[in-house]
Design a protein around this motif. Structure first.
Motif, PDB file in Angstrom:
ATOM      1  N   UNK A 344      13.584  -9.824 -23.882  1.00 54.11           N
ATOM      2  CA  UNK A 344      14.173  -9.968 -22.378  1.00 54.11           C
ATOM      3  C   UNK A 344      15.588  -9.586 -22.480  1.00 54.11           C
ATOM      4  N   UNK A 345      16.350 -10.443 -23.043  1.00 53.94           N
ATOM      5  CA  UNK A 345      17.817 -10.284 -23.292  1.00 53.94           C
ATOM      6  C   UNK A 345      18.203  -8.700 -23.677  1.00 53.94           C
ATOM      7  N   UNK A 346      17.646  -8.147 -24.451  1.00 61.42           N
ATOM      8  CA  UNK A 346      17.920  -6.633 -24.824  1.00 61.42           C
ATOM      9  C   UNK A 346      17.545  -5.804 -23.760  1.00 61.42           C
ATOM     10  N   UNK A 347      16.304  -6.094 -23.022  1.00 58.59           N
ATOM     11  CA  UNK A 347      15.967  -5.202 -22.010  1.00 58.59           C
ATOM     12  C   UNK A 347      17.046  -5.486 -20.667  1.00 58.59           C
ATOM     13  N   UNK A 348      17.631  -6.418 -20.508  1.00 56.48           N
ATOM     14  CA  UNK A 348      18.630  -6.918 -19.655  1.00 56.48           C
ATOM     15  C   UNK A 348      19.709  -6.064 -19.815  1.00 56.48           C
ATOM     16  N   UNK A 349      20.469  -6.034 -21.028  1.00 61.41           N
ATOM     17  CA  UNK A 349      21.272  -5.365 -21.338  1.00 61.41           C
ATOM     18  C   UNK A 349      21.202  -3.741 -21.275  1.00 61.41           C
ATOM     19  N   UNK A 350      19.897  -3.334 -21.696  1.00 66.78           N
ATOM     20  CA  UNK A 350      19.841  -2.132 -21.658  1.00 66.78           C
ATOM     21  C   UNK A 350      19.421  -1.587 -20.163  1.00 66.78           C
ATOM     22  N   UNK A 351      19.361  -2.404 -19.344  1.00 65.17           N
ATOM     23  CA  UNK A 351      19.082  -2.272 -17.755  1.00 65.17           C
ATOM     24  C   UNK A 351      20.696  -1.943 -17.204  1.00 65.17           C
ATOM     25  N   UNK A 352      21.534  -2.800 -17.637  1.00 69.74           N
ATOM     26  CA  UNK A 352      22.999  -2.757 -17.333  1.00 69.74           C
ATOM     27  C   UNK A 352      23.408  -1.567 -17.868  1.00 69.74           C
ATOM     28  N   UNK A 353      23.358  -1.169 -19.166  1.00 67.58           N
ATOM     29  CA  UNK A 353      23.765   0.190 -19.657  1.00 67.58           C
ATOM     30  C   UNK A 353      23.328   1.203 -18.893  1.00 67.58           C
ATOM     31  N   UNK A 354      22.085   1.485 -18.500  1.00 66.50           N
ATOM     32  CA  UNK A 354      21.779   2.465 -17.609  1.00 66.50           C
ATOM     33  C   UNK A 354      22.285   2.461 -16.311  1.00 66.50           C
ATOM     34  N   UNK A 355      22.694   1.271 -15.771  1.00 62.15           N
ATOM     35  CA  UNK A 355      23.291   1.317 -14.373  1.00 62.15           C
ATOM     36  C   UNK A 355      24.654   1.861 -14.509  1.00 62.15           C
ATOM     37  N   UNK A 356      25.343   1.551 -15.669  1.00 62.85           N
ATOM     38  CA  UNK A 356      26.661   1.930 -15.938  1.00 62.85           C
ATOM     39  C   UNK A 356      26.606   3.713 -16.113  1.00 62.85           C
ATOM     40  N   UNK A 357      25.767   4.005 -17.001  1.00 65.30           N
ATOM     41  CA  UNK A 357      25.732   5.438 -17.060  1.00 65.30           C
ATOM     42  C   UNK A 357      25.253   6.102 -15.750  1.00 65.30           C
ATOM     43  N   UNK A 358      24.359   5.760 -14.863  1.00 69.79           N
ATOM     44  CA  UNK A 358      23.903   6.523 -13.890  1.00 69.79           C
ATOM     45  C   UNK A 358      25.277   6.794 -12.871  1.00 69.79           C
ATOM     46  N   UNK A 359      25.912   5.339 -12.800  1.00 68.53           N
ATOM     47  CA  UNK A 359      27.228   5.655 -11.977  1.00 68.53           C
ATOM     48  C   UNK A 359      28.173   6.476 -12.364  1.00 68.53           C
ATOM     49  N   UNK A 360      28.243   6.956 -13.708  1.00 68.65           N
ATOM     50  CA  UNK A 360      29.146   7.695 -14.106  1.00 68.65           C
ATOM     51  C   UNK A 360      28.630   9.079 -14.332  1.00 68.65           C
ATOM     52  N   UNK A 361      27.301   9.577 -14.364  1.00 69.44           N
ATOM     53  CA  UNK A 361      26.717  10.643 -14.569  1.00 69.44           C
ATOM     54  C   UNK A 361      27.292  11.802 -13.720  1.00 69.44           C
ATOM     55  N   UNK A 362      27.628  11.715 -12.447  1.00 68.41           N
ATOM     56  CA  UNK A 362      28.150  12.659 -11.724  1.00 68.41           C
ATOM     57  C   UNK A 362      29.256  13.395 -12.085  1.00 68.41           C
ATOM     58  N   UNK A 363      30.186  12.446 -12.686  1.00 68.02           N
ATOM     59  CA  UNK A 363      31.400  13.018 -13.165  1.00 68.02           C
ATOM     60  C   UNK A 363      31.191  13.559 -14.727  1.00 68.02           C
ATOM     61  N   UNK A 364      30.236  13.153 -15.495  1.00 73.26           N
ATOM     62  CA  UNK A 364      29.953  13.675 -16.872  1.00 73.26           C
ATOM     63  C   UNK A 364      29.444  15.130 -16.769  1.00 73.26           C
ATOM     64  N   UNK A 365      28.976  15.215 -15.516  1.00 74.30           N
ATOM     65  CA  UNK A 365      28.140  16.727 -15.425  1.00 74.30           C
ATOM     66  C   UNK A 365      29.244  17.461 -14.376  1.00 74.30           C
ATOM     67  N   UNK A 366      30.166  17.056 -13.910  1.00 71.30           N
ATOM     68  CA  UNK A 366      30.827  17.578 -12.862  1.00 71.30           C
ATOM     69  C   UNK A 366      31.463  19.033 -13.120  1.00 71.30           C
ATOM     70  N   UNK A 367      31.102  19.857 -12.105  1.00 74.99           N
ATOM     71  CA  UNK A 367      31.468  21.478 -12.265  1.00 74.99           C
ATOM     72  C   UNK A 367      33.005  21.475 -11.733  1.00 74.99           C
ATOM     73  N   UNK A 368      33.693  20.590 -11.378  1.00 73.45           N
ATOM     74  CA  UNK A 368      34.945  20.660 -10.647  1.00 73.45           C
ATOM     75  C   UNK A 368      36.030  21.458 -11.411  1.00 73.45           C
ATOM     76  N   UNK A 369      36.808  21.968 -10.697  1.00 74.77           N
ATOM     77  CA  UNK A 369      37.994  22.796 -11.600  1.00 74.77           C
ATOM     78  C   UNK A 369      39.294  22.325 -10.706  1.00 74.77           C
ATOM     79  N   UNK A 370      40.308  21.453 -11.268  1.00 81.04           N
ATOM     80  CA  UNK A 370      40.462  21.521 -12.799  1.00 81.04           C
ATOM     81  C   UNK A 370      39.297  20.519 -13.300  1.00 81.04           C
TER      82      UNK A 370
END
Length: 560
Positions: A344-370
């Motif tokens: 359960x503890x590892x699942x809890x951390x994995x969920x926190x990990x995914x939340x942080x990744x989802x928040x950042x995902x738009x910037x990781x895939x950003x097509x912006x220029x610069x």
């Protein structure tokens, strides 16, 4: 004077014999009249002499060589400005716990205090930033003192040593039977300690009964080559692992025990936290980022580091690999090591990990220029293979990469360490590619960082050392710029931190390497692949958004 019929040997040749005895197969150097007899000795001993364009590069390369190989690195520089140029490299190795020897020239003893060429008090200058600093007083002692310096490199946590050798001491010849030349393997004891057995048992008990444990695997896991022991512990006891410094890559991305983005959450909610081979310095918020209610355990090679800046519940001084191996053995057979109840503890951390990744995902895939820096470092992460050694050299851009780039194997991450020295990139590339020519080397530079030692790109071309280099170019020292804007307002954010728009791709081409410019994020991946295929030292000049700052930059305590 020695009898001409007797076998004699010079100080420089004695130095080379001592280097050979330590297993040193190359020295990094910039030539000077004070030190050329060492070169002559190295030729006879089969030690490669690698000449660079700046002594800082020589010292950084010796540091980098030690990190990659596990053997001490060696740099040889001339007196005065040669030695002072190398100070930064030695200081960086000191804070990063990297074993290396810097040998500096010195004016002749016969001219002591007379104002000889390039005379400076080198030993006094080096003493605060080395584990050992001394002058060689006599030719017959040259090899003996080199071995002494290497021995001191491994006292406690590793680090650098310094020797200065006066010109007449180095050039003089003495009878071979008068000189002490230590036998390989016979002048250094094992420094590997498994720690206090009672403390090992206590830590095993803590981990077996912990409900929410977490472990941070720091640089000493790699320094001690304790990777296998660390992996065995986290898998056997089902403990989530975070990695920093050279400890990155201990577990590969995708491993069920590999965590990265949820560290703050884990350290705020864990009941047992084990810190391995990492001091409570600024990177750890001086220990304040750990839950006050957690049981905190610290394992380190250096007694002075344990419990510094923060109280701990248990401290163990010893070799990270041996300590972790002993803890796993001590916990074996105890109710499945407590492992089954932690799902359960590892699942809890994995969920926190995914939340942080989802928040950042738009910037990781950003097509912006610069180009957004997150998109750049995401492309680099996708580009890495299991054989890619990643080197980060910069401020804000490398802070971005620290959250995204994940080395696939142990010992495949290099950064300056806690001194935060810019300019390590090119010398680390030099060392890594020479030490491991079978590996791909990928280096990310800030444009400001590359400028400090970038001329040694020519050394990489001269020695035919291909690598994939990327410059995240925002024409700024952006980490400092953020602090100035935060502290003094936007109208004063660009005082002393703005650089010219330099085309580093053309710089690479000028020096005989491969260069390419990227302005569209869709072109990053193809450009990286073309650099790989070129078989040359390369620089991909990527223009990134100067108004995007890494969270790590914005959270720095110095700006609070």
């Amino acid at each position: 004077m020695p009898d001409d019929t007797q076998d004699v040997i010079s100080g420089g040749h004695l130095v080379a014999k001592a280097l050979k005895a330590e297993g040193v197969d190359r020295i990094y150097t910039l030539c000077g009249g004070h030190i050329i007899d060492i070169y002559d000795g190295c030729v006879d001993e089969g030690i490669e002499v690698v000449d660079v364009r700046h002594e800082q590069v020589a010292a950084h390369a010796a540091d980098g060589y030690a990190r990659i190989t596990g053997k001490p690195g060696c740099a040889v520089v001339t007196a005065g400005p040669g030695t002072t140029d190398a100070v930064t490299g030695v200081a960086n190795a000191f804070r990063a716990e990297s074993p290396m020897l810097l040998i500096g020239g010195q004016g002749a003893l016969t001219q002591h205090k007379m104002g000889s060429l390039q005379d400076l008090p080198h030993v006094d200058m080096m003493t605060p930033i080395t584990k050992f600093a001394a002058a060689v007083p006599d030719t017959a002692r040259a090899a003996d003192m080199v071995s002494m310096a290497f021995r001191e490199c491994y006292h406690g946590a590793p680090g650098p040593s310094f020797l200065e050798i006066p010109r007449d001491v180095l050039d003089a010849k003495v009878p071979v039977d008068k000189a002490r030349v230590p036998k390989p393997g016979a002048y250094r004891a094992s420094t590997r300690s498994a720690g206090d057995p009672e403390a090992i048992e206590k830590l095993a008990d803590l981990l077996v009964h912990a409900e929410k444990p977490a472990i941070l695997l720091g640089s000493q896991v790699w320094t001690t080559r304790g990777t296998e022991a660390a992996i065995e512990l986290v898998r056997t006891l089902n403990v989530p692992a975070y990695m920093n410094g050279a400890g990155r890559g201990t577990l590969p991305p995708g491993d069920p025990h590999h965590f990265q983005l949820s560290r703050r959450y884990a350290f705020s909610n864990a009941d047992v936290i084990v810190i391995v081979g990492t001091p409570f310095d600024f990177r750890m918020g001086y220990g304040k980022r750990l839950s006050q209610s957690a049981t905190v355990v610290q394992i380190d090679l250096d007694y002075r580091t344990v419990g510094k800046n923060r109280d701990i519940d248990l401290g163990i001084v010893g070799d990270a690999g041996l300590v972790l191996k002993s803890v796993t053995e001590a916990a074996s057979g105890r109710v499945n090591g407590g492992a089954s109840k932690r799902k359960e503890w590892l699942d809890e951390l994995r969920a926190a990990e995914q939340t942080a990744l989802d928040k950042r995902l738009p910037q990781l895939r950003s097509d912006a220029s610069p180009i957004h820096p997150y998109r750049l470092v995401s492309e680099i992460n996708d580009f890495l293979t299991e054989d890619s050694i990643y080197i980060g050299d910069g401020g804000d851009i490398v802070t971005f990469s620290g959250q995204v780039v994940q080395p696939k194997s142990p010992g495949h991450w290099m950064d300056p360490g806690p001194l935060g020295t810019l300019g390590v990139g090119v010398p680390f590339v030099l060392a890594a590619k020479q030490a491991r020519p079978d590996k791909e080397v990928v280096a990310l530079f800030g444009d400001g960082a590359f400028s400090l030692t970038g001329w040694d790109f020519e050394t990489l071309v001269r020695y035919d050392l291909p690598f994939v280099g990327i410059v995240g170019n925002n024409s700024s020292m952006n980490q400092i710029r953020y602090g100035q804007a935060a502290k003094y307002g936007k109208e004063r954010e660009r005082v002393g931190n703005t650089l010219g728009d330099v085309h580093y791709d053309k710089f690479a081409q000028m020096l005989g390497g491969y260069g390419e410019e990227v302005r569209d994020p869709a072109d990053i991946g193809p450009a990286l692949r073309r650099a790989r295929e070129s078989g040359k030292p390369s620089l991909i000049n990527v223009w990134v958004d100067p108004d995007a700052y890494a969270p790590g930059t914005m959270n720095q305590t110095m700006y609070k």
